[in-house]
Design an enzyme around this catalytic site. Structure first.
Site, PDB file in Angstrom:
ATOM      1  N   TYR A   1      -6.421  78.014  69.573  1.00  0.00           N
ATOM      2  CA  TYR A   1      -6.689  76.931  68.615  1.00  0.00           C
ATOM      3  C   TYR A   1      -8.085  76.348  68.820  1.00  0.00           C
ATOM      4  CZ  TYR A   1      -5.449  72.765  65.786  1.00  0.00           C
ATOM      5  OH  TYR A   1      -5.389  71.772  64.820  1.00  0.00           O
TER       6      TYR A   1
ATOM      7  N   ARG B   1     -12.600  73.762  62.683  1.00  0.00           N
ATOM      8  CA  ARG B   1     -11.138  73.641  62.748  1.00  0.00           C
ATOM      9  C   ARG B   1     -10.613  72.447  61.943  1.00  0.00           C
ATOM     10  NH1 ARG B   1      -9.105  72.852  68.619  1.00  0.00           N
ATOM     11  NH2 ARG B   1      -9.303  70.653  68.082  1.00  0.00           N
ATOM     12  N   ASP B   2      -9.397  72.637  61.416  1.00  0.00           N
ATOM     13  CA  ASP B   2      -8.682  71.572  60.688  1.00  0.00           C
ATOM     14  C   ASP B   2      -9.492  71.108  59.468  1.00  0.00           C
ATOM     15  OD1 ASP B   2      -6.395  70.078  60.396  1.00  0.00           O
ATOM     16  OD2 ASP B   2      -7.029  68.454  61.716  1.00  0.00           O
TER      17      ASP B   2
ATOM     18  N   SER C   1      -7.714  66.700  63.859  1.00  0.00           N
ATOM     19  CA  SER C   1      -7.884  67.751  64.856  1.00  0.00           C
ATOM     20  C   SER C   1      -9.174  68.548  64.665  1.00  0.00           C
ATOM     21  CB  SER C   1      -6.673  68.697  64.846  1.00  0.00           C
ATOM     22  OG  SER C   1      -5.579  68.070  65.459  1.00  0.00           O
TER      23      SER C   1
ATOM     24  N   ASP D   1      -2.494  76.453  61.099  1.00  0.00           N
ATOM     25  CA  ASP D   1      -3.039  75.827  59.869  1.00  0.00           C
ATOM     26  C   ASP D   1      -4.232  76.536  59.236  1.00  0.00           C
ATOM     27  OD1 ASP D   1      -1.205  73.892  60.505  1.00  0.00           O
ATOM     28  OD2 ASP D   1      -2.643  72.264  60.739  1.00  0.00           O
TER      29      ASP D   1
ATOM     30  N   TRP E   1       4.525  74.050  52.428  1.00  0.00           N
ATOM     31  CA  TRP E   1       3.093  74.349  52.299  1.00  0.00           C
ATOM     32  C   TRP E   1       2.929  75.703  51.591  1.00  0.00           C
ATOM     33  CZ3 TRP E   1      -0.682  73.840  57.118  1.00  0.00           C
ATOM     34  CH2 TRP E   1      -2.007  73.963  56.684  1.00  0.00           C
TER      35      TRP E   1
ATOM     36  N   TRP F   1       2.364  64.639  57.804  1.00  0.00           N
ATOM     37  CA  TRP F   1       2.332  65.471  59.014  1.00  0.00           C
ATOM     38  C   TRP F   1       2.033  64.718  60.302  1.00  0.00           C
ATOM     39  CZ3 TRP F   1      -2.452  64.863  61.172  1.00  0.00           C
ATOM     40  CH2 TRP F   1      -3.503  64.494  60.313  1.00  0.00           C
TER      41      TRP F   1
ATOM     42  N   LYS G   1       4.665  72.402  69.330  1.00  0.00           N
ATOM     43  CA  LYS G   1       3.952  71.154  69.653  1.00  0.00           C
ATOM     44  C   LYS G   1       4.621  70.501  70.855  1.00  0.00           C
ATOM     45  CE  LYS G   1       1.426  67.381  68.860  1.00  0.00           C
ATOM     46  NZ  LYS G   1      -0.039  67.324  68.708  1.00  0.00           N
TER      47      LYS G   1
ATOM     48  N   GLU H   1       2.760  64.453  72.753  1.00  0.00           N
ATOM     49  CA  GLU H   1       1.319  64.510  72.463  1.00  0.00           C
ATOM     50  C   GLU H   1       1.125  64.121  71.002  1.00  0.00           C
ATOM     51  OE1 GLU H   1      -0.435  68.267  73.558  1.00  0.00           O
ATOM     52  OE2 GLU H   1       0.273  68.131  75.624  1.00  0.00           O
TER      53      GLU H   1
ATOM     54  N   ASP I   1      -0.380  63.573  67.151  1.00  0.00           N
ATOM     55  CA  ASP I   1      -0.948  64.419  66.090  1.00  0.00           C
ATOM     56  C   ASP I   1      -2.299  63.897  65.617  1.00  0.00           C
ATOM     57  OD1 ASP I   1       1.360  66.149  65.781  1.00  0.00           O
ATOM     58  OD2 ASP I   1       2.360  64.419  64.888  1.00  0.00           O
TER      59      ASP I   1
HETATM   60  C1  BGC Z   1      -4.580  68.659  68.791  1.00  0.00           C
HETATM   61  C2  BGC Z   1      -4.841  69.456  70.037  1.00  0.00           C
HETATM   62  C3  BGC Z   1      -3.616  69.464  70.927  1.00  0.00           C
HETATM   63  C4  BGC Z   1      -2.405  69.933  70.127  1.00  0.00           C
HETATM   64  C5  BGC Z   1      -1.123  69.856  70.929  1.00  0.00           C
HETATM   65  C6  BGC Z   1      -3.337  69.171  68.097  1.00  0.00           C
HETATM   66  O1  BGC Z   1      -3.036  68.335  67.040  1.00  0.00           O
HETATM   67  O2  BGC Z   1      -5.682  68.730  67.949  1.00  0.00           O
HETATM   68  O3  BGC Z   1      -5.927  68.891  70.724  1.00  0.00           O
HETATM   69  O4  BGC Z   1      -3.813  70.296  72.019  1.00  0.00           O
HETATM   70  O5  BGC Z   1      -2.239  69.154  68.970  1.00  0.00           O
HETATM   71  O6  BGC Z   1      -0.764  68.545  71.193  1.00  0.00           O
END
Ligand code: BGC
Length: 392
Positions: free
Chosen positions: A114, A119-120, A126, A165, A213, A313, A341, A345, A347
């Site tokens: 990733y 990105r994103d 992200s 994504d 999606w 999301w 995921k 952590e 989003d």
């Molecule tokens: C973040 C990453 C993270 C991943 C897992 C993503 O949304 O951008 O930095 O490692 O989630 O939590």
């Protein structure tokens, strides 16, 4: 990480509570000989998704921060759940070797690739470290070093989830300037990753978003063709097994009628739950000429009815941990349920002043306050735990 889409191109007493013990580190007895994964079979029937040491540490710290003894005891159990480890920066490649050293022969180490340039592209939360025109850096400073590490660990089994994504964004958000800018780096980058990481001890799944999606009737075929194009551009690597869905997502597996089936546009989407999406997308992939078995993220999908819109999301409020990783899915095209995921952590940040603030993380159905994407949110973790189904 985020997910934007456009429709159809359009209890007990404290005394009685068990004592919370920290989960000990898994005894790592690596395989004694080289691992060969046959990607024409479901490898999850032979390997268990590893409870990697990074998520284990995060969870163990979370356990320390909980005072309620019964919650503490259930929190400790989360440390033993297998989940994917996200390699989201060049610096975080450093997490791979310790995770390899921790993986016993019974387990498969799940890594998320990733770090694509730009990105994103359809969201902000992200956005990554590489600019859209830094494809060369992606190849030489990100993918190549990971290839070396995996080649250096022939006795370890790996499951790779390729660039969540990214290709879905090219299908539905191609009109955004940021996605236009990134398109060629995404296509070339994913193909390069697939080709380079095509090692005997690796099995790969390319991300295909989720039913809300690419599941729209008008998106299924272009979506499958976009993935198949990357696969073919990589010379049809043997170790590609198929696709991943619902990564960091919220969709229920087989809820019927589906969560959004009464929405006014529901008639344009025949994939009203993730199981139907897996079935239809795998059929579309077959037509497009690509291997078509799926892994599905069930890490945070226990509670439904929380999102105002299907495309919401970010840190959905009220969510709960879902089904634990297993190869028993009841659906022949779905190899396994996994935790993609790492629950707890974030989003994306809810701080409106942050550079990576995305308005989706400020919506009414998003949990606040929330820290930067990938950063631990203790309150969110405890909520996932309390709402877990099955319970811990
Ligand atoms: C973040 C990453 C993270 C991943 C897992 C993503 O949304 O951008 O930095 O490692 O989630 O939590």
């Amino acid at each position: 990480m985020k997910v934007t889409y456009t429709i159809a191109a359009l209890a007990g007493s404290a005394l009685a509570a068990p004592k919370a013990e920290k989960s000990p580190r898994a005894p790592a007895a690596a395989c004694s000989s080289a691992v060969t994964l046959d990607a024409s079979t479901n490898v999850w029937q032979n390997y268990k998704l590893h409870a990697n040491p990074f998520y284990r540490d995060e969870v163990n710290k979370a356990v320390d921060a909980i005072s309620d003894s019964s919650l503490k005891a259930s929190a400790a159990k989360v440390a033993d759940v297998g989940s994917f480890l996200w390699i989201d920066t060049i610096e975080n490649i450093a997490k791979v070797q310790p995770a390899i050293d921790d993986t016993p022969c019974s387990d498969i180490l799940g890594l998320v690739i990733y770090d694509l340039p730009g990105r994103d592209c359809a969201a902000k939360a992200s956005n990554g470290e590489l600019k859209y025109n830094e494809l060369d850096k992606y190849k030489t400073q990100y993918i190549d070093p990971i290839v070396k590490l995996l080649q250096g660990a022939p006795n370890t089994a790996f499951a790779l989830l390729i660039e969540p994504d990214s290709l879905p964004n090219l299908v539905t958000n191609a009109d955004l300037q940021t996605c236009k800018d990134s398109a060629s780096s995404y296509r070339d980058g994913v193909a390069y990753a697939l080709k380079s990481l095509n090692l005997p001890n690796v099995v790969m799944y390319i991300d295909a978003g989720h039913g809300g999606w690419l599941g729209w009737d008008a998106n299924l075929k272009p979506g499958a063709e976009e993935l198949a194009k990357a696969y073919k551009a990589a010379d049809s690597p043997k170790q590609v097994r198929g696709f991943s869905t619902n990564i960091a997502g919220w969709n229920a597996w087989d809820l019927s009628p589906g969560e959004f089936s009464t929405a006014s546009d529901a008639k344009y989407n025949s994939c009203q739950n993730e199981k139907i999406y897996v079935q239809k997308f795998s059929a579309a992939l077959k037509t497009a000429g690509m291997p078509n078995y799926a892994i599905v993220d069930t890490g945070r999908n226990a509670v439904t009815g929380l999102r105002a819109e299907w495309g919401d999301w970010c840190n959905v409020d009220g969510a709960g941990f879902g089904v634990r990783p297993t190869a028993t899915t009841g659906e022949p095209q779905a190899d396994a349920f996994v935790w993609g995921k790492p629950g707890g952590e974030s989003d994306g940040t809810s701080d409106t002043g942050a550079t990576r603030y995305d308005s989706f993380c400020g919506k009414d159905d998003a949990f606040k306050p929330s820290p930067e994407a990938g950063t631990w949110n203790q309150a969110y973790f405890e909520m996932l735990l309390k709402n877990a189904s099955p319970a811990f």
